[in-house]
Design a protein around this motif. Structure first.
Motif, PDB file in Angstrom:
ATOM      1  N   ALA A 195       0.813  -1.226   0.000  1.00 51.53           N
ATOM      2  CA  ALA A 195       0.000   0.000   0.000  1.00 51.53           C
ATOM      3  C   ALA A 195       0.842   1.270   0.000  1.00 51.53           C
ATOM      4  CB  ALA A 195      -0.941  -0.002   1.206  1.00 51.53           C
ATOM      5  N   CYS A 196       1.983   1.254   0.682  1.00 53.16           N
ATOM      6  CA  CYS A 196       2.792   2.470   0.771  1.00 53.16           C
ATOM      7  C   CYS A 196       3.853   2.579  -0.322  1.00 53.16           C
ATOM      8  CB  CYS A 196       3.429   2.589   2.158  1.00 53.16           C
ATOM      9  SG  CYS A 196       4.795   1.454   2.479  1.00 53.16           S
ATOM     10  N   GLY A 197       4.055   1.502  -1.093  1.00 51.64           N
ATOM     11  CA  GLY A 197       5.009   1.532  -2.201  1.00 51.64           C
ATOM     12  C   GLY A 197       6.435   1.160  -1.834  1.00 51.64           C
ATOM     13  N   ALA A 198       6.684   0.780  -0.592  1.00 52.61           N
ATOM     14  CA  ALA A 198       8.052   0.427  -0.180  1.00 52.61           C
ATOM     15  C   ALA A 198       8.506  -0.913  -0.744  1.00 52.61           C
ATOM     16  CB  ALA A 198       8.152   0.409   1.347  1.00 52.61           C
ATOM     17  N   VAL A 199       7.574  -1.830  -1.016  1.00 61.31           N
ATOM     18  CA  VAL A 199       7.879  -3.138  -1.598  1.00 61.31           C
ATOM     19  C   VAL A 199       7.152  -3.221  -2.934  1.00 61.31           C
ATOM     20  CG1 VAL A 199       7.729  -5.645  -1.326  1.00 61.31           C
ATOM     21  CG2 VAL A 199       8.093  -4.191   0.685  1.00 61.31           C
ATOM     22  N   ARG A 200       7.902  -3.475  -3.996  1.00 65.43           N
ATOM     23  CA  ARG A 200       7.341  -3.527  -5.351  1.00 65.43           C
ATOM     24  C   ARG A 200       7.832  -4.781  -6.065  1.00 65.43           C
ATOM     25  NH1 ARG A 200       3.434  -1.036  -7.137  1.00 65.43           N
ATOM     26  NH2 ARG A 200       4.332  -1.003  -9.215  1.00 65.43           N
ATOM     27  N   TYR A 201       7.042  -5.251  -7.020  1.00 63.93           N
ATOM     28  CA  TYR A 201       7.456  -6.377  -7.858  1.00 63.93           C
ATOM     29  C   TYR A 201       7.049  -6.132  -9.305  1.00 63.93           C
ATOM     30  CZ  TYR A 201       2.583  -7.863  -7.282  1.00 63.93           C
ATOM     31  OH  TYR A 201       1.209  -7.893  -7.250  1.00 63.93           O
ATOM     32  N   ALA A 234      -3.634 -10.989  -5.075  1.00 69.56           N
ATOM     33  CA  ALA A 234      -4.347 -10.286  -6.148  1.00 69.56           C
ATOM     34  C   ALA A 234      -4.554  -8.814  -5.807  1.00 69.56           C
ATOM     35  CB  ALA A 234      -5.683 -10.968  -6.431  1.00 69.56           C
ATOM     36  N   GLY A 235      -4.820  -8.517  -4.543  1.00 72.01           N
ATOM     37  CA  GLY A 235      -5.039  -7.133  -4.140  1.00 72.01           C
ATOM     38  C   GLY A 235      -3.794  -6.274  -4.203  1.00 72.01           C
ATOM     39  N   SER A 236      -2.624  -6.894  -4.345  1.00 68.96           N
ATOM     40  CA  SER A 236      -1.377  -6.124  -4.430  1.00 68.96           C
ATOM     41  C   SER A 236      -1.049  -5.708  -5.861  1.00 68.96           C
ATOM     42  CB  SER A 236      -0.210  -6.929  -3.842  1.00 68.96           C
ATOM     43  OG  SER A 236       0.181  -7.983  -4.719  1.00 68.96           O
TER      44      SER A 236
END
Length: 138
Positions: free
Chosen positions: A10-16, A99-101
């Motif tokens: 949600a905060c964008g600190a972890v991305r894929y 899925a929500g990510s």
């Protein structure tokens, strides 16, 4: 494949970013997924080929044994707490995202329901989907 699957917390600190198509997309009604999601099921996309996954940021990881005894590692953001992905000790090539990510959750198209025997009447999943009492075997 038309475009990569991208997402994160949600905060964008972890991305894929994943450059392959998912092997399977499904809802899971096991107790672990119910507790993790805070609702009746979790919704997931599972990909083969860990080399096709680009990760940014550092996720906090937590190990839990599934019904089979095999360990799955849940990864979530240490800042916002959002669940982002899972890996499996017994199947190290698989990479599963929530899925929500997804940046575009509309790309999620469930194909099956796992652990349907543990589902609750108040958690209605698509009745047209194949439903398995446990994890299907190959």
């Amino acid at each position: 494949m038309s475009q990569a699957f991208t997402g994160g917390c949600a905060c964008g600190a972890v991305r894929y970013e994943i450059s392959t198509e998912p092997l399977v997309m499904g809802d899971c009604q096991c107790r672990d997924c119910q507790r993790k999601s805070g609702t009746g099921h979790g919704s997931y996309l599972t990909f083969a080929g860990r080399k096709s996954v680009k990760l940014e940021g550092r996720a906090t990881q937590w190990d839990i044994a599934g019904d089979s005894g095999n360990v799955k590692t849940r990864a979530f953001c240490p800042a916002c707490g959002s669940p982002v992905y899972m890996t499996f000790a017994a199947m190290p090539d698989l990479f599963t995202v929530h899925a929500g990510s997804l940046d575009d959750p509309g790309r999620y198209r469930p194909q099956m329901v796992l652990y349907g025997v543990r589902g609750h009447a108040w958690d209605q999943v698509d009745p047209a989907l194949p439903k398995f009492d446990k994890m299907p075997t190959t």
